[in-house]
Design a protein around this motif. Structure first.
Motif, PDB file in Angstrom:
ATOM      1  N   LYS A   1      -9.104   4.876   1.305  1.00  0.00           N
ATOM      2  CA  LYS A   1      -9.051   5.692   2.524  1.00  0.00           C
ATOM      3  C   LYS A   1      -7.645   5.650   3.128  1.00  0.00           C
ATOM      4  CE  LYS A   1     -11.089   6.010   7.164  1.00  0.00           C
ATOM      5  NZ  LYS A   1     -12.053   5.395   8.117  1.00  0.00           N
ATOM      6  N   ASP A   2      -7.058   4.461   3.188  1.00  0.00           N
ATOM      7  CA  ASP A   2      -5.730   4.314   3.788  1.00  0.00           C
ATOM      8  C   ASP A   2      -4.656   5.026   2.967  1.00  0.00           C
ATOM      9  OD1 ASP A   2      -6.718   2.867   5.893  1.00  0.00           O
ATOM     10  OD2 ASP A   2      -6.179   0.912   5.077  1.00  0.00           O
TER      11      ASP A   2
ATOM     12  N   GLY B   1      -3.028   4.959  13.605  1.00  0.00           N
ATOM     13  CA  GLY B   1      -2.743   3.530  13.689  1.00  0.00           C
ATOM     14  C   GLY B   1      -1.313   3.203  13.312  1.00  0.00           C
ATOM     15  N   LEU B   2      -0.820   2.110  13.865  1.00  0.00           N
ATOM     16  CA  LEU B   2       0.585   1.742  13.673  1.00  0.00           C
ATOM     17  C   LEU B   2       0.915   1.418  12.225  1.00  0.00           C
ATOM     18  CD1 LEU B   2       3.368   1.107  14.852  1.00  0.00           C
ATOM     19  CD2 LEU B   2       2.545  -1.212  15.365  1.00  0.00           C
ATOM     20  N   ARG B   3       0.039   0.673  11.555  1.00  0.00           N
ATOM     21  CA  ARG B   3       0.362   0.240  10.187  1.00  0.00           C
ATOM     22  C   ARG B   3       0.615   1.423   9.255  1.00  0.00           C
ATOM     23  NH1 ARG B   3      -3.659  -1.950   5.477  1.00  0.00           N
ATOM     24  NH2 ARG B   3      -2.055  -2.524   3.970  1.00  0.00           N
ATOM     25  N   LEU B   4      -0.304   2.379   9.231  1.00  0.00           N
ATOM     26  CA  LEU B   4      -0.155   3.524   8.330  1.00  0.00           C
ATOM     27  C   LEU B   4       1.043   4.376   8.713  1.00  0.00           C
ATOM     28  CD1 LEU B   4      -3.865   4.672   7.780  1.00  0.00           C
ATOM     29  CD2 LEU B   4      -2.541   2.929   6.582  1.00  0.00           C
TER      30      LEU B   4
ATOM     31  N   LEU C   1       0.835  -1.197   0.000  1.00  0.00           N
ATOM     32  CA  LEU C   1       0.000   0.000   0.000  1.00  0.00           C
ATOM     33  C   LEU C   1       0.877   1.258   0.000  1.00  0.00           C
ATOM     34  CD1 LEU C   1      -3.090  -0.002  -0.091  1.00  0.00           C
ATOM     35  CD2 LEU C   1      -3.101   0.587   2.327  1.00  0.00           C
ATOM     36  N   GLY C   2       2.039   1.153   0.595  1.00  0.00           N
ATOM     37  CA  GLY C   2       2.975   2.273   0.594  1.00  0.00           C
ATOM     38  C   GLY C   2       3.500   2.573  -0.795  1.00  0.00           C
TER      39      GLY C   2
END
Length: 358
Positions: A252-253, A275-278, A232-233
């Motif tokens: 959205k992310d 959130g940690l992931r984003l 996603l990055g």
């Protein structure tokens, strides 16, 4: 799985495990998806396995789920013509394994296993596997033109397996790559995702650029991408939200990642709210390496962790609840207020007094 082959053989037919499972088996990888080819017709296969299902796109195959394995059992066939540089338009059933294997994309995907576990190699695939090379079964120019997805599959296999592309295949990709415009964005994204999720992603990106496929795929920022552990990055840096299909959540992310990157900072509040992931993804893009360490310092991960029950307080105007909740979160996150019932109770009462509600 060999029992499946033996059962088909017991009815007088040939049957072999073929393709990716055999390739991965020889490379020491494990897969639960198994392709089987046979000279039995789909109707005959369904007589042997009544529980088998026919897929939506019927290319003379049936689907069988048994134990932990997913089997796709396909009749020997020859693809005569293709439509839209992608799917077989006409085909015919054939009688021999060799005729069937000739239609496949790469030599390393023609390897077979018989019911006794013996390797069947009709196209010197083991040599290509040993030499770590991706080579088409037939003429690479014709192969890529028939099914343009093979261009992206070649790059994906080269990336994931860390193999090299055959010289003639590279020439074919350069000549026929423009046909990727005929491929659906869903299929393009599916293959690109597998490249972007690979631990060897840099190789895949370099190949896409070297073969001049990035403008054809509308990945115009590909040469500026900063590698992240999360695909996603990668997508967030390519500016393709209006081009490629994404789920509502992924859209959205991606927008949130881009917002984090534009803010150019990540702190405790950021990790708590995004959130940690984003934050890990944005941190990699921004070269902020201590996101995990900051996350460990968070006293609370959500409002539920706060030692208070707001139901015991009277709010004349409910609009102040949201403001109070945010105040509590920020003060506790930044260490200005202990996550202690008595201290929080006092803070809430003082807040209510300022609003003339106590």
């Amino acid at each position: 799985m060999f029992e499946i082959l033996k059962k088909i053989e017991s009815f007088g037919f040939e049957a072999y495990i073929v393709g990716g499972y055999v390739r991965d088996y020889l490379l020491g990888k494990i897969s639960n998806d198994i392709d089987i080819c046979t000279n039995a017709t789909p109707l005959q296969i369904k007589e042997i396995f009544p529980q088998a299902k026919t897929p939506e796109k019927d290319f003379q195959s049936v689907i069988l789920k048994l134990d932990k394995y997913n089997y796709e059992i396909t009749s020997y066939r020859q693809d005569i013509s293709y439509q839209n540089n992608r799917q077989p338009a006409t085909y015919k059933l054939v009688k021999t394994l060799e005729e069937d294997l000739k239609r496949r994309d790469f030599t390393i995907n023609t390897l077979c296993l018989d019911s006794n576990g013996n390797i069947i190699d009709l196209f010197n695939a083991q040599e290509d596997l040993s030499n770590k090379v991706i080579k088409t079964v037939r003429d690479p120019f014709l192969s890529c033109e028939e099914d343009i997805l093979r261009v992206l599959r070649a790059i994906r296999f080269s990336t994931v397996l860390d193999f090299e592309l055959d010289v003639n295949l590279m020439k074919a990709i350069q000549e026929k790559g423009y046909l990727l415009k005929n491929l659906s964005y869903d299929r393009k994204k599916e293959e690109l995702n597998k490249i972007f999720k690979s631990n060897n992603i840099l190789k895949g990106i370099k190949l896409l650029i070297k073969l001049k496929l990035d403008p054809i795929l509308e990945l115009n920022n590909l040469n500026k991408v900063i590698i992240t552990n999360d695909s996603l990055g990668i997508w967030s840096q390519l500016n393709v939200l209006d081009i490629y299909p994404f789920s509502r959540q992924d859209k959205k992310d991606i927008l949130l990642i881009n917002k984090l990157v534009s803010n150019k900072k990540i702190d405790l509040e950021t990790i708590y709210y995004y959130g940690l992931r984003l934050c890990l993804i944005a941190g990699q893009i921004l070269n902020i390496s201590d996101v995990l360490e900051m996350n460990e310092k968070l006293v609370i991960k959500s409002f539920k962790d706060i030692e208070i029950d707001l139901n015991k307080y009277y709010f004349e105007d409910k609009k102040w609840i949201k403001e109070l909740c945010q105040l509590l979160e920020i003060k506790i996150i930044n260490g200005d207020l202990k996550n202690d019932y008595q201290e929080i109770d006092k803070f809430v009462k003082d807040y209510l007094k300022t609003k003339n509600m106590l």
